[in-house]
Design an enzyme around this catalytic site. Structure first.
Site, PDB file in Angstrom:
ATOM      1  CE  LYS A 259      37.554  43.096  31.474  1.00 39.79           C
ATOM      2  NZ  LYS A 259      38.941  42.602  31.495  1.00 39.79           N
TER       3      LYS A 259
ATOM      4  NE  ARG B 292      40.073  44.555  38.562  1.00 42.32           N
ATOM      5  CZ  ARG B 292      39.497  45.408  37.722  1.00 42.32           C
ATOM      6  NH1 ARG B 292      38.790  44.947  36.684  1.00 42.32           N
ATOM      7  NH2 ARG B 292      39.629  46.711  37.881  1.00 42.32           N
TER       8      ARG B 292
END
Length: 385
Positions: A331, A366
């Site tokens: 991210k 994840r």
């Protein structure tokens, strides 16, 4: 037979499951709730923690299995879990921030699912709509067209891996479950589609409730936590508890709920690092007050274990013992810290966040880079579990 058992308050194997059903049930003789009795037992009595929590799966394939190992995701509670669960990301989208367009045909998507499994993925998370900042919604029909054929093909090949579906549409979730999916992963925690909570309650499937504000097009402007004295963990706890309460009220079983603090959703860079640093507080019974925050003294009764200096949060429901999923992979905040503009170059940075998540008690991570992160998780498990 005496119900409740005369020694209920001394038996963790009875109190634990009872609290999963109802923490507010009043003991007729002791005058304390099941939740209060369980807190006392687990914090003061020294009773051994011999309960292994599981998240049951109920797909058409798993339901007939006599193998308990094959029909559950085992032990997602931080105090008993020994192995972090790796959730591999499969984006069947043209515009996801990291791998958009790479797996947007059925053949390529199924091939990548098999690669994720060979790399060590325990769960495959399939998404048909990008939730990156600024992403536009594609609609129910388009999302179903992208993910349902992939799920069906995976099941036709006899692959029995648990499948999670990343969607906030109830109709998409229903179609995915019918095709053979096991878990619903809703970034809005059931807030976007008013039918989602009822569907999950009816299907009795695991449900991942993520913390988010607004939608992908607005969430980057909604990272002000001043109403919580600027405390992002406090705000995340409070708002997640509201979604959990709504889920419970809708009939979703407590043991089917998994929490996600929403890394990168309505949180700017520094706030994401704060969430990771203090992840263990997400499911704590109480958290400490920041300077100037409202606090409450010990009040006795069910709160008699409270201490001075704790925040008076007034949560809609306590979050203790809920399993936690963290999705930090590749991210933007990692890119800001490392100077890596290309999301695919953020593997090492992601590794640091996975380690932090496991240290903070996350049961599921994840990730895109499954092989690398499974190695990171195994070493972290040896250190922290």
């Amino acid at each position: 037979l005496t119900i409740p058992h005369a020694l209920l308050h001394e038996r963790r194997f009875q109190l634990g499951p009872l609290c999963d059903i109802n923490t507010d049930l009043m003991h007729h003789r002791l005058g304390r709730t099941s939740g209060a009795l369980n807190r006392h037992l687990t914090t003061h009595s020294g009773a051994p923690n011999d309960i292994v929590r599981v998240t049951p799966l109920k797909t058409r394939n798993h339901t007939q299995s006599s193998d308990v190992e094959g029909s559950v995701v085992k032990t997602l509670s931080p105090d008993t879990q020994k192995k972090t669960v790796a959730m591999g990301i499969l984006n069947c989208t043209p515009d996801s921030f990291s791998d958009g367009g790479q797996h947007n045909s059925v053949d390529r998507a199924v091939e990548h699912a098999q690669e994720l499994l060979c790399s060590g993925a325990d769960i495959i998370d399939i998404g048909g709509q990008s939730t990156r900042p600024g992403a536009t919604q594609v609609g129910v029909e388009a999302e179903i067209e992208r993910i349902v054929p992939v799920i069906k093909r995976i099941r036709e090949l006899g692959i029995e891996v648990p499948i999670s579906v990343d969607t906030f549409y109830a109709d998409v979730a229903a179609a995915a479950l019918d095709a053979g999916a096991d878990i619903i992963n809703d970034v809005t925690g059931g807030h976007f589609d008013s039918q989602m909570l009822a569907l999950v309650a009816q299907r009795q499937c695991p449900f991942i409730i993520m913390h988010m504000r607004g939608d992908p097009s607005t969430m980057t402007t909604m990272n002000d936590y001043s109403e919580y004295d600027g405390d992002v963990i406090r705000g995340t706890r409070f708002e997640l508890a509201q979604r959990v309460r709504a889920a419970l009220d809708a009939g979703i079983l407590r043991w089917n709920i998994i929490l996600d603090p929403g890394i990168g959703f309505a949180k700017e860079g520094v706030q994401n690092f704060e969430v990771l640093r203090r992840l263990s507080e997400l499911t704590a019974r109480h958290i400490r007050a920041a300077p100037g925050a409202a606090i409450h003294p010990s009040t006795g009764g069910d709160n008699q274990e409270s201490e001075e200096g704790l925040i008076d949060e007034n949560l809609a429901t306590e979050l203790v013992n809920y399993p936690v999923l963290v999705g930090s992979s590749r991210k933007r905040f990692i890119g800001h810290a490392t100077g890596r503009n290309d999301a695919k170059d953020r593997v090492w940075g992601t590794a640091a966040t996975v380690t932090a998540a496991i240290q903070g008690g996350a049961g599921i991570v994840r990730v895109h880079d499954v092989a690398e992160m499974v190695d990171v998780a195994r070493v972290s498990d040896h250190i922290y579990r």
